[in-house]
Design a protein around this motif. Structure first.
Motif, PDB file in Angstrom:
ATOM      1  N   ARG A  88       0.823  -1.206   0.000  1.00 49.87           N
ATOM      2  CA  ARG A  88       0.000   0.000   0.000  1.00 49.87           C
ATOM      3  C   ARG A  88       0.860   1.260   0.000  1.00 49.87           C
ATOM      4  O   ARG A  88       0.414   2.334  -0.402  1.00 49.87           O
ATOM      5  N   GLY A  89       2.097   1.158   0.488  1.00 48.87           N
ATOM      6  CA  GLY A  89       2.997   2.295   0.519  1.00 48.87           C
ATOM      7  C   GLY A  89       2.798   3.184   1.729  1.00 48.87           C
ATOM      8  O   GLY A  89       1.888   2.993   2.536  1.00 48.87           O
ATOM      9  N   ASP A  90       3.671   4.172   1.879  1.00 48.37           N
ATOM     10  CA  ASP A  90       3.629   5.136   2.969  1.00 48.37           C
ATOM     11  C   ASP A  90       3.691   4.445   4.330  1.00 48.37           C
ATOM     12  O   ASP A  90       3.093   4.918   5.302  1.00 48.37           O
ATOM     13  N   ALA A  91       4.416   3.339   4.399  1.00 47.20           N
ATOM     14  CA  ALA A  91       4.491   2.564   5.641  1.00 47.20           C
ATOM     15  C   ALA A  91       5.359   3.271   6.674  1.00 47.20           C
ATOM     16  O   ALA A  91       6.298   4.012   6.341  1.00 47.20           O
ATOM     17  N   VAL A  92       5.053   3.012   7.941  1.00 44.90           N
ATOM     18  CA  VAL A  92       5.883   3.457   9.052  1.00 44.90           C
ATOM     19  C   VAL A  92       6.701   2.248   9.501  1.00 44.90           C
ATOM     20  O   VAL A  92       6.138   1.189   9.793  1.00 44.90           O
ATOM     21  N   VAL A  93       8.027   2.391   9.534  1.00 42.14           N
ATOM     22  CA  VAL A  93       8.911   1.273   9.852  1.00 42.14           C
ATOM     23  C   VAL A  93       9.791   1.650  11.033  1.00 42.14           C
ATOM     24  O   VAL A  93      10.245   2.799  11.148  1.00 42.14           O
ATOM     25  N   THR A  94      10.027   0.698  11.899  1.00 41.71           N
ATOM     26  CA  THR A  94      10.952   0.872  13.007  1.00 41.71           C
ATOM     27  C   THR A  94      11.814  -0.377  13.112  1.00 41.71           C
ATOM     28  O   THR A  94      11.561  -1.385  12.460  1.00 41.71           O
ATOM     29  N   GLY A  95      12.847  -0.340  13.934  1.00 42.74           N
ATOM     30  CA  GLY A  95      13.755  -1.466  14.082  1.00 42.74           C
ATOM     31  C   GLY A  95      15.189  -0.989  14.129  1.00 42.74           C
ATOM     32  O   GLY A  95      15.470   0.213  14.210  1.00 42.74           O
ATOM     33  N   SER A  96      16.121  -1.945  14.059  1.00 44.56           N
ATOM     34  CA  SER A  96      17.538  -1.605  14.161  1.00 44.56           C
ATOM     35  C   SER A  96      18.333  -2.807  13.648  1.00 44.56           C
ATOM     36  O   SER A  96      18.049  -3.304  12.567  1.00 44.56           O
ATOM     37  N   HIS A  97      19.277  -3.304  14.439  1.00 43.12           N
ATOM     38  CA  HIS A  97      20.098  -4.439  14.013  1.00 43.12           C
ATOM     39  C   HIS A  97      20.369  -5.347  15.206  1.00 43.12           C
ATOM     40  O   HIS A  97      20.199  -4.940  16.365  1.00 43.12           O
ATOM     41  N   LEU A  98      20.822  -6.575  14.929  1.00 42.18           N
ATOM     42  CA  LEU A  98      21.090  -7.544  15.988  1.00 42.18           C
ATOM     43  C   LEU A  98      22.545  -7.992  16.033  1.00 42.18           C
ATOM     44  O   LEU A  98      22.928  -8.712  16.959  1.00 42.18           O
ATOM     45  N   ASP A  99      23.365  -7.590  15.061  1.00 37.63           N
ATOM     46  CA  ASP A  99      24.774  -7.981  15.085  1.00 37.63           C
ATOM     47  C   ASP A  99      25.547  -7.098  16.058  1.00 37.63           C
ATOM     48  O   ASP A  99      25.008  -6.113  16.580  1.00 37.63           O
ATOM     49  N   SER A 100      26.806  -7.424  16.294  1.00 41.69           N
ATOM     50  CA  SER A 100      27.596  -6.695  17.293  1.00 41.69           C
ATOM     51  C   SER A 100      29.014  -6.449  16.809  1.00 41.69           C
ATOM     52  O   SER A 100      29.486  -7.076  15.859  1.00 41.69           O
ATOM     53  N   VAL A 101      29.692  -5.541  17.499  1.00 41.55           N
ATOM     54  CA  VAL A 101      31.134  -5.413  17.357  1.00 41.55           C
ATOM     55  C   VAL A 101      31.782  -6.537  18.162  1.00 41.55           C
ATOM     56  O   VAL A 101      31.111  -7.205  18.951  1.00 41.55           O
ATOM     57  N   PRO A 102      33.089  -6.779  18.001  1.00 47.54           N
ATOM     58  CA  PRO A 102      33.739  -7.801  18.833  1.00 47.54           C
ATOM     59  C   PRO A 102      33.613  -7.474  20.316  1.00 47.54           C
ATOM     60  O   PRO A 102      33.985  -6.392  20.756  1.00 47.54           O
ATOM     61  N   ASP A 103      33.052  -8.410  21.079  1.00 45.34           N
ATOM     62  CA  ASP A 103      32.842  -8.256  22.514  1.00 45.34           C
ATOM     63  C   ASP A 103      32.051  -6.994  22.831  1.00 45.34           C
ATOM     64  O   ASP A 103      32.361  -6.256  23.773  1.00 45.34           O
ATOM     65  N   GLY A 104      31.015  -6.760  22.033  1.00 44.17           N
ATOM     66  CA  GLY A 104      30.160  -5.598  22.232  1.00 44.17           C
ATOM     67  C   GLY A 104      29.161  -5.796  23.351  1.00 44.17           C
ATOM     68  O   GLY A 104      29.108  -6.843  24.005  1.00 44.17           O
ATOM     69  N   GLY A 105      28.355  -4.752  23.578  1.00 44.62           N
ATOM     70  CA  GLY A 105      27.358  -4.779  24.628  1.00 44.62           C
ATOM     71  C   GLY A 105      26.041  -5.369  24.157  1.00 44.62           C
ATOM     72  O   GLY A 105      25.842  -5.658  22.976  1.00 44.62           O
ATOM     73  N   ALA A 106      25.121  -5.518  25.103  1.00 43.71           N
ATOM     74  CA  ALA A 106      23.847  -6.172  24.822  1.00 43.71           C
ATOM     75  C   ALA A 106      22.826  -5.244  24.182  1.00 43.71           C
ATOM     76  O   ALA A 106      21.844  -5.712  23.597  1.00 43.71           O
ATOM     77  N   PHE A 107      23.028  -3.916  24.266  1.00 37.30           N
ATOM     78  CA  PHE A 107      21.956  -2.980  23.938  1.00 37.30           C
ATOM     79  C   PHE A 107      22.078  -2.354  22.554  1.00 37.30           C
ATOM     80  O   PHE A 107      21.073  -2.008  21.942  1.00 37.30           O
ATOM     81  N   ASP A 108      23.292  -2.163  22.078  1.00 38.68           N
ATOM     82  CA  ASP A 108      23.519  -1.488  20.798  1.00 38.68           C
ATOM     83  C   ASP A 108      22.945  -2.323  19.668  1.00 38.68           C
ATOM     84  O   ASP A 108      23.533  -3.341  19.276  1.00 38.68           O
ATOM     85  N   GLY A 109      21.815  -1.889  19.149  1.00 32.03           N
ATOM     86  CA  GLY A 109      21.127  -2.611  18.089  1.00 32.03           C
ATOM     87  C   GLY A 109      19.942  -3.387  18.623  1.00 32.03           C
ATOM     88  O   GLY A 109      18.782  -3.047  18.317  1.00 32.03           O
ATOM     89  N   PRO A 110      20.194  -4.444  19.432  1.00 33.19           N
ATOM     90  CA  PRO A 110      19.062  -5.258  19.900  1.00 33.19           C
ATOM     91  C   PRO A 110      17.997  -4.478  20.664  1.00 33.19           C
ATOM     92  O   PRO A 110      16.812  -4.833  20.573  1.00 33.19           O
ATOM     93  N   LEU A 111      18.375  -3.425  21.394  1.00 32.25           N
ATOM     94  CA  LEU A 111      17.355  -2.673  22.118  1.00 32.25           C
ATOM     95  C   LEU A 111      16.315  -2.105  21.150  1.00 32.25           C
ATOM     96  O   LEU A 111      15.119  -2.095  21.457  1.00 32.25           O
ATOM     97  N   GLY A 112      16.764  -1.661  19.984  1.00 29.63           N
ATOM     98  CA  GLY A 112      15.841  -1.104  19.005  1.00 29.63           C
ATOM     99  C   GLY A 112      14.905  -2.134  18.417  1.00 29.63           C
ATOM    100  O   GLY A 112      13.745  -1.835  18.108  1.00 29.63           O
ATOM    101  N   VAL A 113      15.380  -3.373  18.259  1.00 26.31           N
ATOM    102  CA  VAL A 113      14.542  -4.428  17.692  1.00 26.31           C
ATOM    103  C   VAL A 113      13.558  -4.954  18.737  1.00 26.31           C
ATOM    104  O   VAL A 113      12.363  -5.108  18.467  1.00 26.31           O
TER     105      VAL A 113
END
Length: 400
Positions: free
Chosen positions: A61-86
């Motif tokens: 239909r178009g004109d969609a509202v989208v939210t989200g982020s990513h689930l991958d990490s940097v080496p030995d990264g934290g739990a929140f960067d990316g996953p919190l958004g998803v």
């Protein structure tokens, strides 16, 4: 949801996460996303570039509202960067259903692939491919530390690498993209606010410095006879700190490769990667030019050859002003609160999408100010505040 995702890809010794693109941990994260989508009876799909989507309503239909982020990490990264958004995206959708929100627009949740660039050295691969900012030819040349190419890794994970490329039809469906992210700094902690709105992403990039000298015996070669590239590199690292301080910017040599990498051997090659970010282009140019000139001077002083190559660059990203103002209006409606507006030195998929789609970002307070580390943190109360803020924003947008 958080308890289910929390152990995936966590390294027992460091306590950090190693969720690298197209690996087993990444596959487990992707399976979690699919399960969340199907449990909620959302339409689930994977696009040509490996990004995952979950839809409430028909995106055609178009004109969609989208939210989200990513689930991958940097080496030995934290739990929140990316996953919190998803996680927050799914939780916000649950909240909208609880409220009985009427939708006039489709609502989507996305997990963009390989945002951190930890495996192949380029950030935001999934969103760059989708927008065409990364060409198919460039993507095919990406390799990891073991010499495995991106197409080989994708194919091993069950995705067709021949399908990758720009996806303008998908982008045309999106009317607004809002990414929630843990703040990567302490501005909200210092102001006492739980949630903030992003104003812009600083211009930033990565530069590779190759210092080429001469390998020799560490015990028998006179100091005067050495062409030691490690000396030039070390002096350049210090120069980067000085240039950043002068410009009010940041500059980091955070990755290094040494050949032959022996304790008793003078190196023949020291390769270092500079990451630099600044509030504006002029100051970023000043830092990088200053570091490059210092490297040239120090290399010449030690009889070392120097090559400098820019590997990636993102200009300043000003988020859509109208959408940003709408978020501020929604979050401030019926209260006397003023939601702080913050700049950020970190790159995000929202920054890549902003070239094609109206984008905005919400930040959730991080009391430690630490990111890309196991010490990265957000309290449960602040995470809930972020979910409710995102739900309010999505509700305001999907009703229009």
């Amino acid at each position: 949801m958080w308890r289910q995702l929390e152990p995936v890809g966590r390294h027992a010794a460091s306590g950090g996460y190693r969720r690298f693109a197209w690996t087993g941990a990444d596959s487990d994260c992707r399976a979690w996303f699919e399960e969340q989508a199907r449990t909620r009876r959302l339409t689930y799909e994977v696009d040509r570039n490996g990004n995952q989507w979950a839809w409430l309503g028909d995106p055609a239909r178009g004109d969609a509202v989208v939210t989200g982020s990513h689930l991958d990490s940097v080496p030995d990264g934290g739990a929140f960067d990316g996953p919190l958004g998803v996680v927050s995206a799914f939780a916000a959708l649950d909240e909208l259903r609880r409220r009985g929100t009427h939708r006039a627009r489709p609502l989507g949740i996305v997990n963009f692939g390989d945002e951190e660039g930890a495996r192949f050295g380029l950030a935001c691969v999934g969103s760059r491919l989708t927008t065409g900012a990364l060409t198919v030819e460039q993507a095919h040349r990406l390799t990891d530390g073991d010499g495995i190419t991106l197409p080989q890794a994708m194919e091993a994970a069950g995705h067709d690498p021949d399908a990758i490329g720009a996806d303008p039809g998908r982008l045309d469906r999106i009317g607004a993209f809002v990414e929630l992210h843990v703040e990567q700094g302490r501005a909200l902690d210092l102001s006492g606010d739980r949630v903030g709105i992003a104003s812009a992403i600083w211009p930033h990039g990565r530069w590779r410095f190759d210092f080429r000298g001469e390998a020799n015996h560490a015990g028998t070669t006179r100091l005067a006879d050495r062409r030691d590239p490690m000396l030039s590199y070390a002096e350049t690292v210090l120069a980067a700190r000085r240039e950043a301080e002068l410009a009010g910017a940041v500059a980091t040599f955070g990755k290094i490769a040494v050949e032959p990498n022996g304790v008793n051997a003078i190196p023949s090659l020291v390769r270092g990667w500079l990451d630099s970010r600044a509030p504006d282009q002029e100051r970023l140019d000043a830092v990088v030019d200053g570091v490059r000139e210092a490297a040239r001077v120090h290399a010449a002083a030690h009889g070392v050859d120097l090559d400098v190559e820019r590997e990636s660059f993102t200009p300043v990203v000003e988020f859509d002003h109208a959408l940003r103002d709408e978020l501020a209006r929604i979050l401030g409606s019926g209260t006397d609160l003023t939601v702080p507006v913050l700049g950020t030195g970190a790159g995000h998929d929202a920054g890549i999408l902003s070239a094609r789609v109206p984008t905005a970002m919400l930040f959730v307070r991080n009391p430690t100010g630490v990111s890309h580390s196991p010490a990265e943190h957000a309290t449960e109360d602040d995470c809930v505040a972020g979910v409710l803020a995102l739900a309010d924003v999505l509700e305001g947008l999907v009703r229009t």
